[in-house]
Design a protein around this motif. Structure first.
Motif, short mmCIF file in Angstrom:
data_model
loop_
_atom_site.label_atom_id
_atom_site.label_comp_id
_atom_site.label_asym_id
_atom_site.label_seq_id
_atom_site.Cartn_x
_atom_site.Cartn_y
_atom_site.Cartn_z
N GLY A 51 28.03 21.66 -45.67
CA GLY A 51 27.52 23.00 -45.44
C GLY A 51 26.78 23.62 -46.60
N ARG A 86 21.55 21.20 -38.56
CA ARG A 86 22.51 22.09 -37.89
C ARG A 86 22.63 21.74 -36.40
NH1 ARG A 86 19.31 26.81 -40.24
NH2 ARG A 86 19.95 26.89 -42.42
N ARG A 101 16.65 21.67 -42.28
CA ARG A 101 17.95 22.34 -42.19
C ARG A 101 18.31 22.63 -40.73
NH1 ARG A 101 18.74 25.65 -47.40
NH2 ARG A 101 17.00 25.00 -48.73
N GLU A 137 23.55 23.68 -48.02
CA GLU A 137 22.16 23.31 -47.81
C GLU A 137 21.30 23.54 -49.05
OE1 GLU A 137 20.96 25.48 -44.39
OE2 GLU A 137 22.03 24.18 -42.97
#
Length: 498
Positions: free
Chosen positions: A336, A490, A486, A338
């Protein structure tokens, strides 16, 4: 016994790597070129992959040198042409195992080792599904396949012999790639290096004995080169299999229990499909390019083959840093974080460029004595190809390292787009300008005959090689810079937030 040998190798190389890995980033950081901590971590992961890739490239160079000394330029050309078809399977293995390293690194970052192990099993099934049919086709149609690329009867014969034998080891080679990438996804890049340090000398020794017929062994020529490679590939696969089922490493191959996981299989395929398309685009782009080289002449094919193999030594750091980028970006995306994932991607690129440009400079300086090792009758032409590839090293470094960062996040479509632009919109159209004026080419499937050549010869070939790499670099770097990877990470459901 194997465990003991690996431990001895680990101790020796750990001491060597410790000095290099601490010293090189420190020097670069002193000049403000890199951030020391992140670049040190990237080099720590990349260095074993560089060693493995460098040894593999040296092996290919030794293959070409031995075959050239024993059989001449036609055999070198045949070896290059035959190897292109092996590269289809090898390229697909890289694509599938890119899915492996992406998924495994994200699951390890998310603290899910059991699912990471299950992902390895999914990759193995995919490997078998792809490699077995390719092996059968190449065994049956070896000479006709090589004959599509040249009308030189000797090159066809040599290439057909090599292809039919070496493809018998595609299944074990595929599995070795799965195992190595699975370990790399768990931040273990050293174990694959140790395995290669055990198996690659076997390849070199067998090649020398069988090509030249040393001692009681028969003199098999190019068949000896193929047999040596096939045996070494099989040995490496057996060692990897033993290590992963032992349960003593970061990832494990459990032969019992659950065999399939649709979600993991889907994600591996999702990541691998664009890269598979990219690999196939790259591979099939080589065929018209080699066809153009063949029209110019067999000496040009041989010089290109030697020059490319030599310059692959300069390009090896990109393989290592690409793997490091995938692991570091993937693990931080999985946890988590990024922003750190992005920072690792850029820092890995910086140290990759610094490393590769130094190596490329050394190879350029020693291009002539290296070319002389191959027994080619055209050393000047070979030296020119080596130096042309040197101009492309920076582009290759950026393209490959940025591809690794995107792969770690599971964003693999844009490297495919870059390959299409570089290979099909630039490299092939520019290369065909090298054909003689009036030389007729029939386009397969549509049956249209054209004469696209302008008689530009080797300058067009050189421009095609260099420009291709820099276009790919621009596409991959642009995509990573946008940060849209990103969103892809996700949406995958693998790692943080799944």
């Amino acid at each position: 016994m194997l465990r003991g040998v690996l431990r001895q190798l680990m101790a020796w190389f750990s001491a060597l790597f410790g000095r290099v890995i601490d010293g090189f980033p420190a020097v670069l950081a002193r000049f403000g070129l890199v951030e020391r901590d992140k670049s040190t971590e990237a080099l720590d992961l990349a260095a074993p992959v560089m060693v493995t890739g460098g040894l593999r490239t040296l092996l290919r160079i030794v293959d070409f040198a031995m075959v050239g000394l024993a059989l001449g330029d036609a055999a070198i050309a045949g070896l290059e042409l035959g190897f292109q078809y092996f590269f289809i399977g090898y390229g697909l293995s890289l694509a599938v195992t890119s899915g492996t390293i992406s998924v495994v690194s994200r699951l390890q970052g998310a603290g899910e080792p059991d699912r990471a192990n299950l992902a390895v099993k999914q990759s193995l099934w995919l490997a078998l599904l792809i490699s077995v049919p390719l092996t059968v086709i190449s065994w049956v149609y070896a000479e006709p396949l090589v004959g599509l690329l040249t009308n030189d009867a000797d090159a066809i014969r040599f290439g057909g012999i090599y292809l039919s034998i070496v493809m018998l080891s595609l299944v074990p080679r595929f599995w070795s790639m799965v195992a190595a990438r699975a370990l790399a996804g768990s931040a273990d890049t050293r174990t694959p290096m140790y395995v290669r340090l055990l198996t690659l000398p076997t390849n070199v020794a067998l090649n020398g004995v069988l090509i030249f017929g040393l001692g009681p062994a028969p003199k098999l020529g190019i068949a000896g080169a193929a047999i040596g490679t096939a045996v070494a590939n099989t040995l490496a696969a057996a060692v990897f299999f033993g290590l992963l089922i032992s349960g003593r490493y970061v990832v494990t191959l459990d032969l019992t229990g659950r065999q399939f996981d649709l979600g993991l299989m889907t994600e591996i395929v999702r990541v691998a499909l664009p890269l598979s398309a990219m690999r196939l685009l790259q591979t099939f782009a080589r065929f018209p390019f080699l066809f153009v080289l063949g029209v110019i002449g067999t000496p040009t094919v041989a010089a290109f083959a030697i020059g490319r193999r030599v310059m692959m030594l300069a390009l090896m750091p990109a393989w290592g840093y690409s793997t490091a980028a995938s692991t570091l970006v993937g693990q931080h995306v999985g946890s988590g974080d990024e922003d750190d994932a992005s920072a690792y991607g850029w820092q890995t690129l910086r140290i990759a460029l610094a490393t590769q440009l130094l190596i490329a400079a050394v190879l350029v300086v020693f291009a002539r004595p290296v070319a002389a090792l191959f027994g080619t009758a055209y050393p000047d032409l070979t030296v020119t190809f080596i130096r042309v590839f040197a101009l492309a090293v920076a582009g290759f470094s950026v393209s490959r390292t940025m591809r690794g960062s995107l792969r770690g996040a599971g964003d693999t479509r844009w490297p495919m787009y870059g390959t299409f632009v570089g290979s099909y919109l630039y490299r092939i159209p520019v290369a065909v300008l090298a054909l003689p004026v009036g030389f007729a080419v029939t386009i397969p499937l549509v049956g249209i005959t054209i004469a696209p050549g302008l008689g530009w010869g080797l300058p067009a070939i050189f421009a095609a090689i260099v420009g291709d790499y820099y276009l790919k670099a621009a596409v991959n770097t642009g995509r990573f810079w946008t940060g849209k990877w990103r969103d892809v990470a996700r949406a995958s459901g693998i790692g943080a937030g799944d």
